[in-house]
Design a protein around this motif. Structure first.
Motif, PDB file in Angstrom:
ATOM      1  N   ASP A  72       0.794  -1.053  -0.178  1.00 12.19           N
ATOM      2  CA  ASP A  72       0.142   0.110  -0.096  1.00 12.19           C
ATOM      3  C   ASP A  72       0.917   1.182  -0.101  1.00 12.19           C
ATOM      4  O   ASP A  72       2.068   1.193   0.551  1.00 12.19           O
ATOM      5  CB  ASP A  72      -0.823  -0.061   1.231  1.00 12.19           C
ATOM      6  CG  ASP A  72      -2.004  -0.996   1.284  1.00 12.19           C
ATOM      7  OD1 ASP A  72      -2.499  -1.403   0.138  1.00 12.19           O
ATOM      8  OD2 ASP A  72      -2.378  -1.553   2.306  1.00 12.19           O
ATOM      9  N   LYS A 119      -2.557   4.247  -5.331  1.00 13.20           N
ATOM     10  CA  LYS A 119      -2.959   3.541  -4.073  1.00 13.20           C
ATOM     11  C   LYS A 119      -1.820   2.729  -3.572  1.00 13.20           C
ATOM     12  O   LYS A 119      -1.694   2.128  -2.310  1.00 13.20           O
ATOM     13  CB  LYS A 119      -4.202   2.577  -4.439  1.00 13.20           C
ATOM     14  CG  LYS A 119      -5.439   3.571  -4.768  1.00 13.20           C
ATOM     15  CD  LYS A 119      -6.648   2.428  -4.915  1.00 13.20           C
ATOM     16  CE  LYS A 119      -7.791   3.147  -5.303  1.00 13.20           C
ATOM     17  NZ  LYS A 119      -8.757   2.279  -5.307  1.00 13.20           N
ATOM     18  N   LYS A 179      -4.735  -6.189 -16.439  1.00 10.91           N
ATOM     19  CA  LYS A 179      -5.694  -5.760 -15.696  1.00 10.91           C
ATOM     20  C   LYS A 179      -5.306  -5.944 -14.072  1.00 10.91           C
ATOM     21  O   LYS A 179      -4.835  -7.083 -13.798  1.00 10.91           O
ATOM     22  CB  LYS A 179      -7.176  -6.675 -15.699  1.00 10.91           C
ATOM     23  CG  LYS A 179      -8.042  -6.230 -14.766  1.00 10.91           C
ATOM     24  CD  LYS A 179      -9.353  -6.868 -15.006  1.00 10.91           C
ATOM     25  CE  LYS A 179     -10.587  -6.637 -13.852  1.00 10.91           C
ATOM     26  NZ  LYS A 179     -10.670  -5.154 -13.910  1.00 10.91           N
ATOM     27  N   PRO A 210      -5.229  -6.164 -10.309  1.00 11.25           N
ATOM     28  CA  PRO A 210      -6.476  -6.503  -9.221  1.00 11.25           C
ATOM     29  C   PRO A 210      -6.624  -5.341  -8.252  1.00 11.25           C
ATOM     30  O   PRO A 210      -5.959  -4.629  -8.133  1.00 11.25           O
ATOM     31  CB  PRO A 210      -5.624  -7.763  -8.694  1.00 11.25           C
ATOM     32  CG  PRO A 210      -4.201  -7.544  -8.983  1.00 11.25           C
ATOM     33  CD  PRO A 210      -4.082  -6.609 -10.081  1.00 11.25           C
ATOM     34  N   ASP A 211      -7.659  -5.746  -7.681  1.00  7.24           N
ATOM     35  CA  ASP A 211      -8.270  -4.974  -6.617  1.00  7.24           C
ATOM     36  C   ASP A 211      -7.417  -4.821  -5.445  1.00  7.24           C
ATOM     37  O   ASP A 211      -7.323  -3.607  -4.636  1.00  7.24           O
ATOM     38  CB  ASP A 211      -9.574  -5.329  -6.152  1.00  7.24           C
ATOM     39  CG  ASP A 211     -10.651  -5.274  -7.063  1.00  7.24           C
ATOM     40  OD1 ASP A 211     -10.740  -4.409  -8.018  1.00  7.24           O
ATOM     41  OD2 ASP A 211     -11.643  -5.935  -7.061  1.00  7.24           O
ATOM     42  N   LYS A 212      -6.532  -5.860  -5.091  1.00  6.38           N
ATOM     43  CA  LYS A 212      -5.738  -5.833  -3.942  1.00  6.38           C
ATOM     44  C   LYS A 212      -4.388  -6.478  -4.525  1.00  6.38           C
ATOM     45  O   LYS A 212      -3.996  -7.701  -4.129  1.00  6.38           O
ATOM     46  CB  LYS A 212      -6.206  -6.693  -2.796  1.00  6.38           C
ATOM     47  CG  LYS A 212      -7.628  -6.139  -2.256  1.00  6.38           C
ATOM     48  CD  LYS A 212      -8.198  -7.003  -0.979  1.00  6.38           C
ATOM     49  CE  LYS A 212      -9.325  -6.199  -0.655  1.00  6.38           C
ATOM     50  NZ  LYS A 212     -10.020  -6.971   0.526  1.00  6.38           N
TER      51      LYS A 212
END
Length: 218
Positions: free
Chosen positions: A60, A67, A198, A200-202
């Protein structure tokens, strides 16, 4: 020629497994950047020498536009013509550019490997003498998942040619006709980017691992 370097009979000028943290810090510079064209900034805390090799971690982000943060390390020493090979396990996520590359003092960039999960390999020569730059390269698809284990990615760089190899097998070549004359530094980096797939979300918690680096003079 590649087989002779990989045989171990020749003596490398660089031979490291990145497990010595003090040695790594003395020989490498950790880079920071926060580019708008990437979906991660790059911070020194993301590059860590561990008992199993050099980890370029996706974390993070702290104080950057994106992000997430990734890693970037550059060798302090410079090398001329020879054979450069690293054993790398790429991260097991889409959207991450896993990179091993060289940059010369006369503005040439040799991308030995830009690997995108699960099995896409880009090998490129760039000339950044002008702002726009020029380049030529190759895109190879491999069978299987390159993140499942370590693979050797390398380049044989001579005054006249660049030969890319994977696990000892030549896979592409470029005739340079003596264009690249200045020594290069060595770079490992990761970056989250749409051109790598793509995201990923996390993505945090995944890493590229470099188990070894060997450099042999020509």
């Amino acid at each position: 020629m590649i087989a002779s370097y990989r045989s171990g009979r020749k003596k490398p000028v660089i031979d490291t497994n990145f497990t010595n943290r003090a040695e790594f810090q003395s020989q490498w510079s950790l880079q920071s950047d926060d580019r708008g064209d990437l979906q991660s900034c790059r911070q020194p805390r993301n590059v860590v020498a561990t008992p199993t090799g050099l980890e370029l971690r996706t974390l993070d982000a702290v104080k950057c536009h994106a992000k997430w943060s990734t890693g970037f390390a550059t060798s302090k020493s410079k090398q001329s013509y020879g054979f450069f090979e690293a054993s790398i396990k790429v991260a097991d996520i889409d959207g991450l550019n896993n990179a091993f590359w060289l940059v010369s003092e006369d503005a040439f960039e040799i991308d030995i490997a830009e690997v995108h999960f699960p099995n896409d390999l880009h090998m490129t020569l760039h000339n950044w003498v002008t702002t726009a730059g020029t380049g030529v390269g190759f895109d190879s698809k491999f069978s299987g998942d390159l993140s499942k284990g370590f693979h050797d990615y390398g380049v044989l760089w001579t005054p006249t040619d660049i030969v890319f190899e994977v696990d000892g097998e030549p896979v592409a070549a470029i005739a340079t006709h003596g264009a690249i004359k200045k020594p290069v530094d060595i770079r490992f980096s990761t970056a989250l980017a749409f051109f790598a797939g793509k995201i990923p979300d996390k993505p945090a918690g995944h890493a590229m691992v470099v188990r070894s680096l060997r450099v042999y003079p020509l």
